[in-house]
Write a protein that holds these residues in place. Structure first.
Motif, PDB file in Angstrom:
ATOM      1  N   LEU A  90       0.940  -1.197   0.100  1.00 62.46           N
ATOM      2  CA  LEU A  90       0.148  -0.011  -0.109  1.00 62.46           C
ATOM      3  C   LEU A  90       0.748   1.304  -0.052  1.00 62.46           C
ATOM      4  CD1 LEU A  90      -3.109   0.928   0.102  1.00 62.46           C
ATOM      5  CD2 LEU A  90      -2.937   1.072   2.535  1.00 62.46           C
ATOM      6  N   GLY A  91       0.570   2.182  -0.706  1.00 62.99           N
ATOM      7  CA  GLY A  91       1.444   3.370  -0.675  1.00 62.99           C
ATOM      8  C   GLY A  91       1.030   4.244   0.142  1.00 62.99           C
ATOM      9  N   GLY A  92       0.047   4.181   0.761  1.00 61.91           N
ATOM     10  CA  GLY A  92      -0.392   4.973   2.108  1.00 61.91           C
ATOM     11  C   GLY A  92      -1.862   5.212   2.007  1.00 61.91           C
ATOM     12  N   PHE A  93      -2.448   6.072   2.860  1.00 61.57           N
ATOM     13  CA  PHE A  93      -3.751   6.205   3.378  1.00 61.57           C
ATOM     14  C   PHE A  93      -4.035   7.568   4.164  1.00 61.57           C
ATOM     15  CE2 PHE A  93      -2.284   3.806   6.730  1.00 61.57           C
ATOM     16  CZ  PHE A  93      -2.549   4.416   7.932  1.00 61.57           C
ATOM     17  N   GLU A  94      -5.227   7.955   3.999  1.00 63.33           N
ATOM     18  CA  GLU A  94      -5.631   9.208   4.463  1.00 63.33           C
ATOM     19  C   GLU A  94      -6.429   9.163   5.778  1.00 63.33           C
ATOM     20  OE1 GLU A  94      -4.517  12.023   4.412  1.00 63.33           O
ATOM     21  OE2 GLU A  94      -3.220  11.626   2.585  1.00 63.33           O
ATOM     22  N   THR A  95      -6.503   9.408   7.010  1.00 68.23           N
ATOM     23  CA  THR A  95      -7.195   9.105   8.099  1.00 68.23           C
ATOM     24  C   THR A  95      -7.518  10.394   8.851  1.00 68.23           C
ATOM     25  OG1 THR A  95      -7.473   7.952  10.106  1.00 68.23           O
ATOM     26  CG2 THR A  95      -5.235   8.342   9.261  1.00 68.23           C
ATOM     27  N   PRO A  96      -8.501  10.508   9.482  1.00 65.29           N
ATOM     28  CA  PRO A  96      -8.938  11.918  10.161  1.00 65.29           C
ATOM     29  C   PRO A  96      -8.050  11.798  11.581  1.00 65.29           C
ATOM     30  CG  PRO A  96     -10.800  10.255  10.288  1.00 65.29           C
ATOM     31  CD  PRO A  96      -9.823   9.966   9.083  1.00 65.29           C
ATOM     32  N   ALA A  97      -7.786  10.442  11.941  1.00 63.01           N
ATOM     33  CA  ALA A  97      -7.117  10.389  13.289  1.00 63.01           C
ATOM     34  C   ALA A  97      -5.587  10.974  13.046  1.00 63.01           C
ATOM     35  CB  ALA A  97      -7.038   9.196  13.626  1.00 63.01           C
ATOM     36  N   ARG A  98      -5.194  11.312  11.971  1.00 60.46           N
ATOM     37  CA  ARG A  98      -3.763  12.019  11.658  1.00 60.46           C
ATOM     38  C   ARG A  98      -3.851  13.343  12.310  1.00 60.46           C
ATOM     39  NH1 ARG A  98      -2.277  10.255   6.387  1.00 60.46           N
ATOM     40  NH2 ARG A  98      -1.275   8.536   7.343  1.00 60.46           N
ATOM     41  N   PHE A  99      -5.039  14.057  11.969  1.00 65.36           N
ATOM     42  CA  PHE A  99      -5.353  15.284  12.074  1.00 65.36           C
ATOM     43  C   PHE A  99      -5.848  15.729  13.639  1.00 65.36           C
ATOM     44  CE2 PHE A  99      -6.011  14.696   7.758  1.00 65.36           C
ATOM     45  CZ  PHE A  99      -4.595  15.123   7.481  1.00 65.36           C
ATOM     46  N   LEU A 100      -6.794  14.645  14.049  1.00 70.61           N
ATOM     47  CA  LEU A 100      -7.499  14.975  15.361  1.00 70.61           C
ATOM     48  C   LEU A 100      -7.533  13.466  15.743  1.00 70.61           C
ATOM     49  CD1 LEU A 100      -9.453  16.508  17.000  1.00 70.61           C
ATOM     50  CD2 LEU A 100     -11.319  15.552  15.723  1.00 70.61           C
ATOM     51  N   PRO A 101      -6.328  12.860  16.638  1.00 65.21           N
ATOM     52  CA  PRO A 101      -6.261  12.001  17.408  1.00 65.21           C
ATOM     53  C   PRO A 101      -7.615  11.769  18.315  1.00 65.21           C
ATOM     54  CG  PRO A 101      -4.155  13.084  17.428  1.00 65.21           C
ATOM     55  CD  PRO A 101      -5.342  14.059  17.066  1.00 65.21           C
ATOM     56  N   SER A 102      -7.800  10.434  18.724  1.00 65.05           N
ATOM     57  CA  SER A 102      -8.830  10.234  19.773  1.00 65.05           C
ATOM     58  C   SER A 102      -8.418  10.909  21.123  1.00 65.05           C
ATOM     59  CB  SER A 102      -9.274   8.693  20.068  1.00 65.05           C
ATOM     60  OG  SER A 102      -8.039   8.181  20.332  1.00 65.05           O
ATOM     61  N   THR A 103      -9.328  10.991  22.021  1.00 61.36           N
ATOM     62  CA  THR A 103      -8.917  11.443  23.382  1.00 61.36           C
ATOM     63  C   THR A 103      -7.884  10.494  24.012  1.00 61.36           C
ATOM     64  OG1 THR A 103     -11.178  12.716  23.491  1.00 61.36           O
ATOM     65  CG2 THR A 103      -9.809  12.075  25.635  1.00 61.36           C
ATOM     66  N   ALA A 104      -8.413   9.051  23.866  1.00 58.05           N
ATOM     67  CA  ALA A 104      -7.380   8.059  24.512  1.00 58.05           C
ATOM     68  C   ALA A 104      -5.923   8.216  24.079  1.00 58.05           C
ATOM     69  CB  ALA A 104      -8.031   6.836  24.402  1.00 58.05           C
ATOM     70  N   ILE A 105      -5.827   8.403  22.792  1.00 56.63           N
ATOM     71  CA  ILE A 105      -4.376   8.536  22.118  1.00 56.63           C
ATOM     72  C   ILE A 105      -3.901   9.863  22.764  1.00 56.63           C
ATOM     73  CG2 ILE A 105      -3.013   8.965  19.995  1.00 56.63           C
ATOM     74  CD1 ILE A 105      -3.525   6.139  20.485  1.00 56.63           C
ATOM     75  N   GLN A 106      -4.570  10.982  22.702  1.00 56.51           N
ATOM     76  CA  GLN A 106      -3.666  12.241  23.175  1.00 56.51           C
ATOM     77  C   GLN A 106      -3.486  12.219  24.686  1.00 56.51           C
ATOM     78  OE1 GLN A 106      -5.547  16.121  21.790  1.00 56.51           O
ATOM     79  NE2 GLN A 106      -7.101  15.029  20.831  1.00 56.51           N
ATOM     80  N   THR A 107      -4.254  11.610  25.449  1.00 53.62           N
ATOM     81  CA  THR A 107      -3.997  11.358  26.815  1.00 53.62           C
ATOM     82  C   THR A 107      -2.894  10.591  26.873  1.00 53.62           C
ATOM     83  OG1 THR A 107      -6.285  11.407  27.352  1.00 53.62           O
ATOM     84  CG2 THR A 107      -5.020  10.579  28.970  1.00 53.62           C
ATOM     85  N   ALA A 108      -2.761   9.367  26.314  1.00 53.75           N
ATOM     86  CA  ALA A 108      -1.556   8.443  26.456  1.00 53.75           C
ATOM     87  C   ALA A 108      -0.340   9.171  26.119  1.00 53.75           C
ATOM     88  CB  ALA A 108      -1.760   7.110  25.705  1.00 53.75           C
ATOM     89  N   ARG A 109      -0.303  10.131  25.013  1.00 54.40           N
ATOM     90  CA  ARG A 109       0.877  10.715  24.595  1.00 54.40           C
ATOM     91  C   ARG A 109       1.278  11.670  25.339  1.00 54.40           C
ATOM     92  NH1 ARG A 109      -0.866  11.741  18.043  1.00 54.40           N
ATOM     93  NH2 ARG A 109      -0.655   9.590  17.216  1.00 54.40           N
ATOM     94  N   GLN A 110       0.523  12.487  26.236  1.00 54.81           N
ATOM     95  CA  GLN A 110       0.909  13.457  27.409  1.00 54.81           C
ATOM     96  C   GLN A 110       1.331  12.854  28.371  1.00 54.81           C
ATOM     97  OE1 GLN A 110      -2.845  15.676  28.119  1.00 54.81           O
ATOM     98  NE2 GLN A 110      -1.952  17.625  27.000  1.00 54.81           N
ATOM     99  N   GLN A 111       0.646  11.658  28.713  1.00 51.63           N
ATOM    100  CA  GLN A 111       1.341  10.861  29.882  1.00 51.63           C
ATOM    101  C   GLN A 111       2.489  10.342  29.555  1.00 51.63           C
ATOM    102  OE1 GLN A 111      -1.860   8.063  30.933  1.00 51.63           O
ATOM    103  NE2 GLN A 111      -2.978   9.439  31.937  1.00 51.63           N
ATOM    104  N   SER A 112       2.973  10.381  28.364  1.00 50.83           N
ATOM    105  CA  SER A 112       4.241   9.493  28.059  1.00 50.83           C
ATOM    106  C   SER A 112       5.340  10.497  28.157  1.00 50.83           C
ATOM    107  CB  SER A 112       4.418   9.068  26.647  1.00 50.83           C
ATOM    108  OG  SER A 112       4.224  10.008  25.522  1.00 50.83           O
ATOM    109  N   LEU A 113       4.931  11.862  28.336  1.00 54.86           N
ATOM    110  CA  LEU A 113       5.842  13.024  28.603  1.00 54.86           C
ATOM    111  C   LEU A 113       6.340  13.120  29.935  1.00 54.86           C
ATOM    112  CD1 LEU A 113       4.140  15.678  26.219  1.00 54.86           C
ATOM    113  CD2 LEU A 113       6.008  14.089  25.532  1.00 54.86           C
ATOM    114  N   PRO A 114       7.741  13.127  30.176  1.00 56.53           N
ATOM    115  CA  PRO A 114       7.931  12.862  31.498  1.00 56.53           C
ATOM    116  C   PRO A 114       8.103  14.450  32.167  1.00 56.53           C
ATOM    117  CG  PRO A 114      10.170  13.115  30.060  1.00 56.53           C
ATOM    118  CD  PRO A 114       8.983  12.794  29.152  1.00 56.53           C
TER     119      PRO A 114
END
Length: 343
Positions: free
Chosen positions: A183-207
């Motif tokens: 597959l050459g690639g794909f578009e997804t709305p989650a690339r521009f607006l991640p879910s709340t769970a993903i955003q929270t996990a990314r914030q918590q991963s920051l020390p």
């Protein structure tokens, strides 16, 4: 018909001599168009209905209105000489009537021989854009990395958050195909607006700031760069840990909002995610079977828009042919009954 045949005789004579013929002509046309009313394609059904309405109106006006509007003493130019000339010409043609069955047989042979090439079963055949321009468009899309609008992965969810989570889960499966070159690639709305769970996990991963500063001191040991030069980096990370989560409202009036709104659609029954796919680089075609295999077990639906549209078009085409044959049969039966001459 009315004015050509109204030769000054009384209306009763015209009604007796010509109205039955006009009526039969109108009925055969109505029978032909009536077959389209049973089409599953709204455009054909509407065409049949509009044509029938026009025929009935024209016939009713001819029968009940025009006779009252004809001027007194109305006469038309004598066209009998034209009729006699045409009659002689027709008599000459009738001598070669044996050619008709020969031509009919030849036509049948051509139809049977070229039955697979008679109709263009692709919707692209209806496009006024030339094949060369279509090929250029595909080439430019490939060079720009734009998605091929032919292939889509479609997801449905009850709410926006669930739709974004589903898009992220499917995106992980598609990422594996991208890594494998399928597959050459794909578009997804989650690339521009991640879910709340993903955003929270990314914030918590920051020390925390103190922890990050200790790690920087360790990383910069024996290096010429001093840790105090990176204080702005520490400030940015700390701000990222504390900032509010990204919401659709925060994207308003930006180009990112346009991207999200085109891929994440709200419907009365829930939310729909569209994920356009890009074919691999080069001339390697996208393998639908491999995409479907990767999506197995999920609620995602792989859609080949071009293929489905062509199949739908072919279905309508086959239906139109069958309905036209039914209309012809109805006309033949009507003629046989009206003329009382089955032959």
């Amino acid at each position: 018909y009315y004015f050509v045949q109204s030769d000054g005789k009384d209306e009763g004579s015209w009604m007796e001599r010509f109205w039955p013929t006009i009526r039969l002509g109108v009925l055969t046309s109505i029978f032909g168009f009536a077959s389209l009313l049973f089409s599953g394609f709204p455009g054909l059904a509407q065409l049949g209905l509009y044509s029938i309405a026009g025929l009935i109106t024209a016939a009713a006006v001819t029968r009940f209105v025009l006779p009252h509007l004809r001027p007194a003493g109305f006469r038309i130019r004598d066209i009998a000489p034209v009729g006699r000339a045409l009659s002689r010409f027709w008599n000459l043609l009738s001598r070669g009537r044996l050619a008709i069955p020969v031509l009919a047989i030849a036509a049948v042979v051509v139809l049977v021989t070229h039955r697979d090439q008679l109709w263009n079963a692709s919707l692209s055949g209806l496009s006024p854009v030339s094949a060369a321009d279509q090929a250029l468009d595909q080439s430019l899309r490939a060079d720009l990395g734009a998605p091929d609008l032919r292939y889509l992965v479609v997801l449905k969810a009850a709410d926006r958050e669930a739709a974004l989570r589903a898009a992220e889960a499917v995106g992980q499966r598609l990422d594996a195909l991208v890594r494998d070159g399928a597959l050459g690639g794909f578009e997804t709305p989650a690339r521009f607006l991640p879910s709340t769970a993903i955003q929270t996990a990314r914030q918590q991963s920051l020390p925390a700031r103190d922890e990050l500063a200790r790690r920087l001191d360790t990383a910069l040991a024996d290096l010429p760069l001093r840790a105090d030069k990176l204080s702005a980096f520490l400030d940015d990370v700390d701000a990222a840990r504390r900032q509010p989560l990204l919401t659709p409202e925060a994207l308003k009036n930006t180009t990112l909002a346009l991207a999200v709104d085109s891929l994440l659609l709200e419907r009365p029954q829930g939310w729909t995610v569209l994920m356009p796919l890009r074919a691999p680089a080069g001339d390697i075609p996208l393998d639908p079977a491999r995409i479907q295999s990767a999506l197995a077990g999920s609620d995602a639906l792989f859609v080949d828009i071009f293929g489905e549209s062509n199949r739908l078009y072919q279905t309508y085409l086959d239906e139109a042919i069958l309905l036209s044959l039914a209309g012809i049969l109805a006309i033949v039966v009507l003629m046989a009954v009206a003329l009382r001459q089955p032959a």
